[in-house]
Design a protein around this motif. Structure first.
Motif, PDB file in Angstrom:
ATOM      1  N   ILE A   1      -3.070  -0.994  -0.175  1.00 16.07           N
ATOM      2  CA  ILE A   1      -1.773  -0.906   0.506  1.00 16.07           C
ATOM      3  C   ILE A   1      -0.744  -0.204  -0.368  1.00 16.07           C
ATOM      4  O   ILE A   1       0.040   0.623   0.115  1.00 16.07           O
TER       5      ILE A   1
ATOM      6  N   GLN B   1      -4.179  -5.246  -1.996  1.00 12.61           N
ATOM      7  CA  GLN B   1      -2.868  -4.759  -2.404  1.00 12.61           C
ATOM      8  C   GLN B   1      -2.956  -3.412  -3.095  1.00 12.61           C
ATOM      9  O   GLN B   1      -2.023  -2.604  -3.012  1.00 12.61           O
TER      10      GLN B   1
ATOM     11  N   GLN C   1       0.375  -4.820   5.500  1.00  9.84           N
ATOM     12  CA  GLN C   1       0.935  -5.778   4.549  1.00  9.84           C
ATOM     13  C   GLN C   1       1.022  -7.166   5.163  1.00  9.84           C
ATOM     14  O   GLN C   1       0.715  -8.175   4.514  1.00  9.84           O
TER      15      GLN C   1
ATOM     16  N   THR D   1       8.623  -8.713   6.198  1.00  9.81           N
ATOM     17  CA  THR D   1       7.989  -7.526   6.767  1.00  9.81           C
ATOM     18  C   THR D   1       7.982  -7.591   8.282  1.00  9.81           C
ATOM     19  O   THR D   1       8.131  -6.573   8.966  1.00  9.81           O
TER      20      THR D   1
END
Length: 371
Positions: free
Chosen positions: A278, A275, A254, A206
């Motif tokens: 997100i 999560q 993230q 990422t």
């Protein structure tokens, strides 16, 4: 100006103003005493060559000044160097994987000159690699200069060391092949193991995307599609400008969760809740992009064709005929439109499953290892 003054001026230029005078005076006394001792030994005045030989024995001005200068003597000290080396190796492997995927996509699109595509990929890896090494060196130098030592450097545990297989190319190969070796090193799936390797890989991957998204690193051939003759250039539709900040926030969020997971790898419920949030943002982004309908524009020789899609393209008959399109500009744009539509659909389904799975982890009672 004699030899001593030239030498001391060179040393003084490397020292801070507040300590320069005292150090220069101390060095001058040292040099004069060495000269006098040598003159007594020889019974005569020293020549310039003999004086210079003594100054050589004392040391180069840069080295001598470093002995008096406060702070670290090296850009990256021996304590931080192994961590710097690991980060560089792991980051370079991530960059290599990204460029390899881009090269593969470029080659299967049918470029007329495969050698040129490989050359561009090589230059892309080289340039991005230099940027990565520079950024890692700058971060390590700041850590060294200010004595920064994060907890993960000093408070490590043996069971957390599986993540460091990320810098081993052999483990990457095993991971791609799906062998047990990869699962046993840095990508364990079991709750009994430490999933830090998965979090670290996600953070690095990422991070590479974020650096590319904000323009720090570049993949020169990423937006070129090889057609017969001149390459076609891919340009983004307005939707990407509209969602620029939202996508950047999504990626940074993230990365933040991955860092928190590295710090507390056993806090599974906390990570699952994060999560869910997100993945919800990611699902909204995917839906917004899909609903925009127009994603890219393919341009060559003044002609253009949109890469766009809608629900009509989510048809298995069209998917089975994916390779039957023509190789002209419109045909390639149509093929890419179909691929992009199905990719967005696949991402949406994956995010839905991710939300459901993490919600299940949140409501499940936390299982702690015995002992």
């Amino acid at each position: 100006m004699d030899l001593i003054d030239r030498y001391l001026n060179a040393v003084a230029a490397q020292l801070s103003q507040d300590e320069r005078d005292d150090i220069v005076a101390e060095l001058r006394d040292l040099i004069l005493s060495r000269f006098e001792a040598k003159e007594v030994e020889l019974g005569r005045t020293l020549t310039d060559d003999e004086k210079e030989a003594i100054l050589h024995e004392i040391g180069h001005p840069l080295v001598v000044a470093a002995r008096y200068r406060k702070g670290p003597d090296s850009l990256i000290g021996p304590e931080l160097f192994p961590y710097w080396l690991f980060g560089v190796k792991a980051g370079l492997l991530v960059l290599l994987a990204v460029h390899a995927i881009g090269l593969f996509i470029h080659l299967i699109s049918g470029p007329e000159d495969a050698g040129r595509a490989i050359s561009h990929a090589f230059h892309g890896v080289f340039g991005s690699g230099l940027t990565l090494i520079g950024a890692a060196t700058l971060a390590a130098a700041i850590f060294e200069h200010y004595g920064v030592r994060p907890k993960w450097l000093t408070q490590w545990r043996v069971k957390d060391l599986g993540a460091f297989g990320l810098s081993d190319p052999a483990v990457w190969g095993a991971s791609v092949a799906g062998t047990d070796k990869a699962k046993q090193t840095w990508m364990p799936r079991s709750r009994k193991g430490w999933p830090g390797g998965e979090y670290l890989f996600s953070f690095l991957a990422t991070g590479v995307f974020v650096l590319w998204w904000i323009g720090v690193i570049h993949f020169p051939r990423l937006f070129h599609v090889g057609l017969r003759g001149e390459d076609a250039v891919v340009t983004g539709a307005p939707i990407w400008t509209t969602l620029y900040g939202a996508i950047l926030f999504y990626a940074l969020a993230q990365m933040a969760v991955d860092l928190a997971s590295l710090a507390r790898p056993t806090a599974l419920r906390m990570r699952a809740a994060a999560q869910v949030a997100i993945a919800g943002v990611g699902l909204w982004l995917t839906w917004t992009i899909f609903e925009a309908g127009h994603w890219f524009t393919l341009t060559r020789d003044g002609e253009s064709a949109p890469i766009a899609g809608d629900w009509v393209l989510l048809d298995f008959d069209r998917l089975r005929a994916l390779g039957d399109g023509t190789r002209d500009l419109v045909g390639v744009a149509s093929t890419l439109s179909l691929v992009m539509t199905w990719v967005l659909a696949f991402v949406a389904v994956t995010l839905v499953f991710k939300i459901v799975a993490n919600l299940w982890r949140v409501v499940q009672p936390e299982i702690r290892p015995a002992g």
